[in-house]
Design a protein around this motif. Structure first.
Motif, mmCIF file in Angstrom:
data_model
loop_
_atom_site.group_PDB
_atom_site.id
_atom_site.type_symbol
_atom_site.label_atom_id
_atom_site.label_comp_id
_atom_site.label_asym_id
_atom_site.label_seq_id
_atom_site.Cartn_x
_atom_site.Cartn_y
_atom_site.Cartn_z
ATOM 1 N N TRP A 141 24.825 -34.659 32.067
ATOM 2 C CA TRP A 141 23.987 -35.679 31.429
ATOM 3 C C TRP A 141 24.306 -35.815 29.944
ATOM 4 O O TRP A 141 24.287 -36.918 29.397
ATOM 5 N N LEU A 142 24.604 -34.706 29.278
ATOM 6 C CA LEU A 142 24.955 -34.784 27.855
ATOM 7 C C LEU A 142 26.256 -35.544 27.639
ATOM 8 O O LEU A 142 26.398 -36.310 26.690
ATOM 9 N N VAL A 143 27.216 -35.343 28.533
ATOM 10 C CA VAL A 143 28.482 -36.074 28.418
ATOM 11 C C VAL A 143 28.250 -37.561 28.673
ATOM 12 O O VAL A 143 28.786 -38.415 27.956
ATOM 13 N N LEU A 144 27.444 -37.887 29.687
ATOM 14 C CA LEU A 144 27.136 -39.298 29.964
ATOM 15 C C LEU A 144 26.421 -39.943 28.780
ATOM 16 O O LEU A 144 26.702 -41.081 28.403
ATOM 17 N N GLN A 145 25.494 -39.205 28.180
ATOM 18 C CA GLN A 145 24.722 -39.731 27.060
ATOM 19 C C GLN A 145 25.611 -39.949 25.841
ATOM 20 O O GLN A 145 25.544 -40.997 25.196
ATOM 21 N N GLN A 166 27.951 -43.919 28.827
ATOM 22 C CA GLN A 166 28.246 -44.388 30.181
ATOM 23 C C GLN A 166 26.974 -44.667 30.981
ATOM 24 O O GLN A 166 27.007 -45.414 31.943
ATOM 25 N N ALA A 167 25.852 -44.041 30.597
ATOM 26 C CA ALA A 167 24.604 -44.252 31.322
ATOM 27 C C ALA A 167 23.625 -45.063 30.485
ATOM 28 O O ALA A 167 22.424 -45.026 30.721
ATOM 29 N N ALA A 168 24.136 -45.781 29.511
ATOM 30 C CA ALA A 168 23.271 -46.557 28.619
ATOM 31 C C ALA A 168 22.730 -47.788 29.340
ATOM 32 O O ALA A 168 23.354 -48.340 30.240
ATOM 33 N N LEU A 179 19.535 -54.310 25.367
ATOM 34 C CA LEU A 179 19.453 -53.826 24.001
ATOM 35 C C LEU A 179 17.999 -53.559 23.646
ATOM 36 O O LEU A 179 17.141 -54.411 23.843
ATOM 37 N N GLN A 180 17.717 -52.368 23.132
ATOM 38 C CA GLN A 180 16.351 -52.002 22.773
ATOM 39 C C GLN A 180 16.261 -51.894 21.260
ATOM 40 O O GLN A 180 17.085 -51.252 20.624
ATOM 41 N N SER A 181 15.263 -52.536 20.701
ATOM 42 C CA SER A 181 15.085 -52.485 19.262
ATOM 43 C C SER A 181 13.602 -52.340 18.953
ATOM 44 O O SER A 181 12.753 -52.701 19.750
ATOM 45 N N ALA A 182 13.330 -51.797 17.781
ATOM 46 C CA ALA A 182 11.946 -51.617 17.357
ATOM 47 C C ALA A 182 11.566 -52.750 16.414
ATOM 48 O O ALA A 182 12.384 -53.231 15.634
ATOM 49 N N LYS A 183 10.313 -53.153 16.499
ATOM 50 C CA LYS A 183 9.817 -54.191 15.597
ATOM 51 C C LYS A 183 9.567 -53.569 14.233
ATOM 52 O O LYS A 183 9.524 -52.343 14.078
ATOM 53 N N ALA A 184 9.384 -54.399 13.233
ATOM 54 C CA ALA A 184 9.199 -53.915 11.869
ATOM 55 C C ALA A 184 7.981 -53.003 11.755
ATOM 56 O O ALA A 184 8.039 -51.968 11.083
ATOM 57 N N GLY A 185 6.893 -53.340 12.415
ATOM 58 C CA GLY A 185 5.690 -52.508 12.369
ATOM 59 C C GLY A 185 5.913 -51.140 12.996
ATOM 60 O O GLY A 185 5.426 -50.121 12.497
#
Length: 87
Positions: free
Chosen positions: A36-40, A44-46, A50-56
């Motif tokens: 799992w660490l190698v995949l991460q 390869q397992a992403a 796309l995930q992003s955080a809002k300004a708040g």
């Protein structure tokens, strides 16, 4: 003279007797973790989304991180793992 020479020779040959630890996981659980660490790390397992955080959310996370520095680091930590809770 001879014991001194023999001891020096023994010290010089000592690293040749040392054996390296075999690389690789020692248990099936460790092997699964390493996979799992190698995949991460390789992405390869992403997630394709796309995930992003809002300004708040970013501001709250930054404030939480900064609040960690308000508390002094104690010189010693008490181990309370085996104690009964006080009432």
């Amino acid at each position: 003279m001879k014991p001194n020479l023999l001891s020096c020779l023994g010290v010089l040959l000592f690293p040749l007797a040392a054996q390296a630890i075999e690389p690789g996981p020692a248990s099936p659980q460790q092997q699964g973790t390493e996979i799992w660490l190698v995949l991460q790390s390789g992405g390869q397992a992403a997630s394709p989304t796309l995930q992003s955080a809002k300004a708040g959310e970013r501001e709250l996370a930054l404030q939480r991180w900064l609040d960690n520095y308000k508390h002094p680091i104690p010189e010693y930590y008490k181990d309370t793992s085996g104690q009964q809770p006080t009432q």
